[in-house]
Design a protein around this motif. Structure first.
Motif, PDB file in Angstrom:
ATOM      1  N   VAL A   7       0.868  -1.182   0.000  1.00 36.63           N
ATOM      2  CA  VAL A   7       0.000   0.000   0.000  1.00 36.63           C
ATOM      3  C   VAL A   7       0.903   1.230   0.000  1.00 36.63           C
ATOM      4  O   VAL A   7       1.780   1.356   0.852  1.00 36.63           O
ATOM      5  N   THR A   8       0.712   2.072  -0.988  1.00 36.85           N
ATOM      6  CA  THR A   8       1.546   3.291  -1.072  1.00 36.85           C
ATOM      7  C   THR A   8       0.657   4.509  -1.264  1.00 36.85           C
ATOM      8  O   THR A   8      -0.455   4.395  -1.777  1.00 36.85           O
ATOM      9  N   LEU A   9       1.166   5.651  -0.859  1.00 36.44           N
ATOM     10  CA  LEU A   9       0.421   6.895  -1.072  1.00 36.44           C
ATOM     11  C   LEU A   9       0.335   7.173  -2.569  1.00 36.44           C
ATOM     12  O   LEU A   9       1.268   6.882  -3.313  1.00 36.44           O
ATOM     13  N   ASP A  15       4.235  12.822   0.641  1.00 34.34           N
ATOM     14  CA  ASP A  15       4.718  11.761   1.522  1.00 34.34           C
ATOM     15  C   ASP A  15       5.878  12.320   2.356  1.00 34.34           C
ATOM     16  O   ASP A  15       7.047  12.141   2.015  1.00 34.34           O
ATOM     17  N   GLY A  39       5.800   3.146   2.106  1.00 31.15           N
ATOM     18  CA  GLY A  39       4.487   2.507   2.072  1.00 31.15           C
ATOM     19  C   GLY A  39       4.367   1.421   3.124  1.00 31.15           C
ATOM     20  O   GLY A  39       5.188   1.331   4.037  1.00 31.15           O
ATOM     21  N   ALA A  67      -6.241  -0.307   2.675  1.00 31.89           N
ATOM     22  CA  ALA A  67      -5.882   0.958   2.016  1.00 31.89           C
ATOM     23  C   ALA A  67      -7.030   1.948   2.131  1.00 31.89           C
ATOM     24  O   ALA A  67      -8.190   1.556   2.141  1.00 31.89           O
ATOM     25  N   GLU A  72      -4.462   6.382  -0.996  1.00 35.73           N
ATOM     26  CA  GLU A  72      -3.507   5.284  -1.186  1.00 35.73           C
ATOM     27  C   GLU A  72      -3.882   4.373  -2.361  1.00 35.73           C
ATOM     28  O   GLU A  72      -5.066   4.194  -2.656  1.00 35.73           O
TER      29      GLU A  72
END
Lengths: 80, 225
Positions: A7-9, A15, A39, A67, A72
């Motif tokens: 899960v990443t922005l 960030d 993440g 998420a 995300e």
């Protein structure tokens, strides 16, 4: 059946943690770093033989809990 | 009036809210997060704190608790819902309010008094305040950096759903008066029906002269009027 979820922005969401980590790496002398984004990583093990079903359940987990889709993105990878 | 204050493992502003409500003669009930029924309430408060230790994302776990289904059902019937700090984060994660609360832009936990400007007073939570009035409240959070899509931001602005913005003492809304990086200095928002308010500052901490101020009191008096 195992899955790996990251899960990443989203790209347009700032960030700040990733920025600080990136700056620190540059300070360590690795000047050719272009970008780093922080993440979350989840290892998921399902008691399910039907891979289609398991994958759709992992997707449901991501969408409903793992998420926050406003900020995300998530990626699901089957681990074996 | 009847009120309910929801308590999660890790809530720590629940009793402060209850003290204010009881002082104002609310008939208040504390409701544990495992409950599946709520007492009949005119107001439901989701208080501040660190529900579930802020695991995953602040408010994400609490948003899936038993009692939140009931809070959602009551919210849809028009009951007034107030979410403060972690309570705001929980309302966001449960989808009752739109947007997201990111980490503060400076990556620091901020605990200090700030000035906020009343942007909308045409709602059940702010009608005792004057429009553009500047009040002083306390903030104490790590994830209060409000973010939302361009479309939703326009919806908030067009429908008078921004309750508060961070400002300076004069009421000027500047970058320097934005403690956490929130988009457009937003400190609190309403849903479309204006029966749900989520805010990062703590009105319950400024509701008694013996504490640090009384600027938060009118929020509770608005609810009663």
């Amino acid at each position: 059946m195992k899955f790996a979820v990251t899960v990443t922005l989203k790209k347009d969401v700032l960030d700040p943690q990733g920025k600080v980590v990136g700056q620190t790496i540059k300070n360590m002398g690795i000047k050719n770093l272009n970008q780093i984004r922080q993440g979350k990583f989840f290892e998921i093990e399902m008691n399910e033989k039907d891979s289609m079903k398991a994958e759709s359940q992992v997707k449901e987990m991501c969408e409903k809990l793992l998420a926050n889709q406003i900020i995300e993105d998530f990626k699901i990878k089957k681990a074996e | 009036m009847k009120s309910s204050v929801i308590v999660f493992p890790g809530s720590n502003c629940d009793r402060d809210i209850a003290v204010v409500l009881e002082k104002l003669q609310f008939k208040n009930t504390m409701v544990w997060h495992k409950e599946t029924e709520l007492p009949k309430s005119d107001l439901i408060v989701v208080p501040g704190g660190f529900s579930y230790g802020d695991y995953l994302r602040s408010g994400a776990i609490a948003a899936k608790s038993n009692v939140l289904s009931e809070v959602t059902a009551q919210a849809n019937k028009g009951t007034l819902i107030l979410g403060v700090c972690n309570g705001f984060q929980i309302l966001i994660e449960s989808g009752l309010l739109k947007g997201a609360l990111l980490r503060n832009i400076g990556l620091k936990f901020i605990s200090k008094n700030v000035f906020i400007k009343i942007i909308s007073n045409k709602n059940k939570f702010c009608n005792k305040y004057k429009k553009d009035q500047v009040i002083e409240l306390n903030i104490a959070h790590n994830e209060g950096n409000y973010f939302t899509s361009k479309d939703h931001l326009k919806e908030l602005e067009d429908n008078d759903l921004i309750a508060f913005k961070y400002s300076n003492k004069k009421g000027e809304i500047l970058n320097e008066s934005n403690p956490n990086g929130s988009i457009k200095n937003i400190a609190g928002i309403l849903n479309n029906n204006k029966n749900i308010l989520g805010m990062m500052p703590h009105p319950e901490r400024m509701a008694d002269k013996l504490l640090s101020g009384e600027d938060g009191l009118d929020l509770f008096l608005s609810i009663m009027s």
